[in-house]
Design an enzyme around this catalytic site. Structure first.
Site, PDB file in Angstrom:
ATOM      1  N   LYS A  64       6.569  -1.865   1.997  1.00 41.80           N
ATOM      2  CA  LYS A  64       5.347  -1.299   2.596  1.00 41.80           C
ATOM      3  C   LYS A  64       4.192  -2.282   2.458  1.00 41.80           C
ATOM      4  O   LYS A  64       3.257  -2.109   1.668  1.00 41.80           O
ATOM      5  CB  LYS A  64       5.014   0.064   1.973  1.00 41.80           C
ATOM      6  CG  LYS A  64       4.121   0.917   2.870  1.00 41.80           C
ATOM      7  CD  LYS A  64       4.182   2.366   2.486  1.00 41.80           C
ATOM      8  CE  LYS A  64       3.175   3.215   3.233  1.00 41.80           C
ATOM      9  NZ  LYS A  64       3.365   3.266   4.685  1.00 41.80           N
ATOM     10  N   LEU A  89      11.083   1.333   7.158  1.00 36.16           N
ATOM     11  CA  LEU A  89      10.530   1.795   5.881  1.00 36.16           C
ATOM     12  C   LEU A  89      11.313   3.038   5.430  1.00 36.16           C
ATOM     13  O   LEU A  89      11.562   3.924   6.246  1.00 36.16           O
ATOM     14  CB  LEU A  89       9.055   2.163   6.077  1.00 36.16           C
ATOM     15  CG  LEU A  89       8.327   2.509   4.780  1.00 36.16           C
ATOM     16  CD1 LEU A  89       7.969   1.229   4.033  1.00 36.16           C
ATOM     17  CD2 LEU A  89       7.071   3.318   5.063  1.00 36.16           C
ATOM     18  N   GLU A 128      11.473   2.620  14.437  1.00 38.39           N
ATOM     19  CA  GLU A 128      10.637   3.688  13.863  1.00 38.39           C
ATOM     20  C   GLU A 128       9.306   3.704  14.581  1.00 38.39           C
ATOM     21  O   GLU A 128       9.043   2.884  15.461  1.00 38.39           O
ATOM     22  CB  GLU A 128      10.449   3.479  12.353  1.00 38.39           C
ATOM     23  CG  GLU A 128       9.783   2.177  11.987  1.00 38.39           C
ATOM     24  CD  GLU A 128       9.770   1.897  10.483  1.00 38.39           C
ATOM     25  OE1 GLU A 128       9.706   2.840   9.682  1.00 38.39           O
ATOM     26  OE2 GLU A 128       9.820   0.704  10.128  1.00 38.39           O
ATOM     27  N   TYR A 163       0.827  -1.206   0.000  1.00 39.09           N
ATOM     28  CA  TYR A 163       0.000   0.000   0.000  1.00 39.09           C
ATOM     29  C   TYR A 163       0.858   1.251   0.000  1.00 39.09           C
ATOM     30  O   TYR A 163       2.058   1.195   0.257  1.00 39.09           O
ATOM     31  CB  TYR A 163      -0.960   0.003   1.197  1.00 39.09           C
ATOM     32  CG  TYR A 163      -0.320   0.334   2.534  1.00 39.09           C
ATOM     33  CD1 TYR A 163       0.503  -0.574   3.183  1.00 39.09           C
ATOM     34  CD2 TYR A 163      -0.538   1.569   3.142  1.00 39.09           C
ATOM     35  CE1 TYR A 163       1.081  -0.258   4.407  1.00 39.09           C
ATOM     36  CE2 TYR A 163       0.032   1.881   4.365  1.00 39.09           C
ATOM     37  CZ  TYR A 163       0.837   0.971   4.994  1.00 39.09           C
ATOM     38  OH  TYR A 163       1.409   1.285   6.200  1.00 39.09           O
TER      39      TYR A 163
END
Ligand code: PDD
Length: 284
Positions: free
Chosen positions: A149, A206, A181, A35
């Site tokens: 992702k 990411l 993260e 996505y």
């Protein structure tokens, strides 16, 4: 009468209630999909090109054929936003491997499923960004390819529920004492010497699109930027903490795990970076 929200499914623009995919969709059954989320301000899609590049990279990393060229994606995004009359918000894209009998593998040539929808929300004026938000830390429980992702977001969902239970805005994930993260964001700290620090890119995080823009803007402004690992302890002792994402842009964090960061107010570096990022985003 309010006009229904319009979504996009495999070539068709439909009212949200009619926009469905088969239960044998592999995204639904296995989280076998990718996505992207892009912010929309007026006619402008913020940092859209790198989002679409990352979509292509993520799809190729898991062997799903990208069903559209960049130009086609942009045309679909524009049409969807226009059909919804959305001035501000985000546009979501999901591509799954497709529909097949539930078996772990499937033929390579099945058609990917494409779903897109908009979420109208005020992204520019965010009261939380004025005051700063609180975060907690949680153990990072994700898989080893966090650079992709993937729609398989169970660990992030659990981290967000933990944040909700703690009445804070975000959960920062930590692995062996080192910050990876946020559950849906990139974490930055500003050291007492004024250096902006974020974790280097690898399979562990990411590659944030907002991260990249903010680092570039920081360098252009003369802020010293370092990509290196930092621990939870270093974060707690930092003079500023913020996180970035396509929907939050630059979000000041004034408290982590109940401990006050710096002066307990959004710091000058964070404020400056938010302001220049928004200025650029508005201009397009
Ligand atoms: N999330 N890290 C993770 C794990 C994320 O899920 C996100 C974004 C980011 C920031 O990336 P970017 O700046 O490219 O948005 C970092 C999106 C917004 C989401 O899941 O809704």
């Amino acid at each position: 009468m309010t006009t229904p929200r319009i979504a996009y499914v495999n070539g068709r623009f439909l009212p949200l209630e009619e926009a469905t995919i088969p239960i044998m969709d592999r995204g639904f059954l296995f989280g076998d999909g990718i996505y992207e989320v892009t912010a929309v301000i007026g006619a402008h899609f913020v940092d859209n090109e790198p989002h679409l590049t990352r979509l292509d990279r993520s799809l190729s990393a898991i062997g799903i054929r990208n069903p559209h060229t960049t130009e086609e994606w942009v045309a679909l995004q524009r049409e969807l936003v226009q059909r919804n009359g959305m001035q501000e918000g985000v546009v979501y894209i999901e591509v799954t491997r497709g529909t097949f009998e539930r078996e772990f593998t499937c033929p390579e040539d099945i058609a990917p499923n494409v779903v897109m929808f908009t979420q109208a929300r005020s992204v520019l004026d965010n009261p939380a960004a004025e005051k700063g938000v609180a975060a907690i830390t949680v153990e990072d429980q994700r898989w080893a390819r966090r650079d992709i992702k993937s729609t398989a977001l169970l660990a992030q969902v659990l981290a967000k529920f933990a944040a909700k239970a703690a009445k804070v805005a975000e959960a920062f994930m930590v692995e062996a004492g080192v910050v990876t993260e946020g559950a849906s964001s990139t974490v930055f700290i500003v050291t007492n010497a004024g250096t902006l620090v974020t974790r280097p890119l690898s399979n562990a995080v990411l590659p944030g699109v907002t991260r990249r823009s903010v680092m570039r803007l920081a360098r252009e402004t003369g802020i010293h930027v370092e990509e290196r690992l930092f621990t939870r302890q270093e974060m707690l002792a930092a003079s500023e903490v913020f996180y970035t994402s396509a929907s939050a842009f630059v979000m000041p964090v004034t408290e982590v795990d109940g401990e006050r960061i710096g002066g307990g107010q959004p710091g000058p570096v964070t404020r400056r970076l938010r302001a220049i990022y928004l200025e650029e985003a508005r201009k397009g």
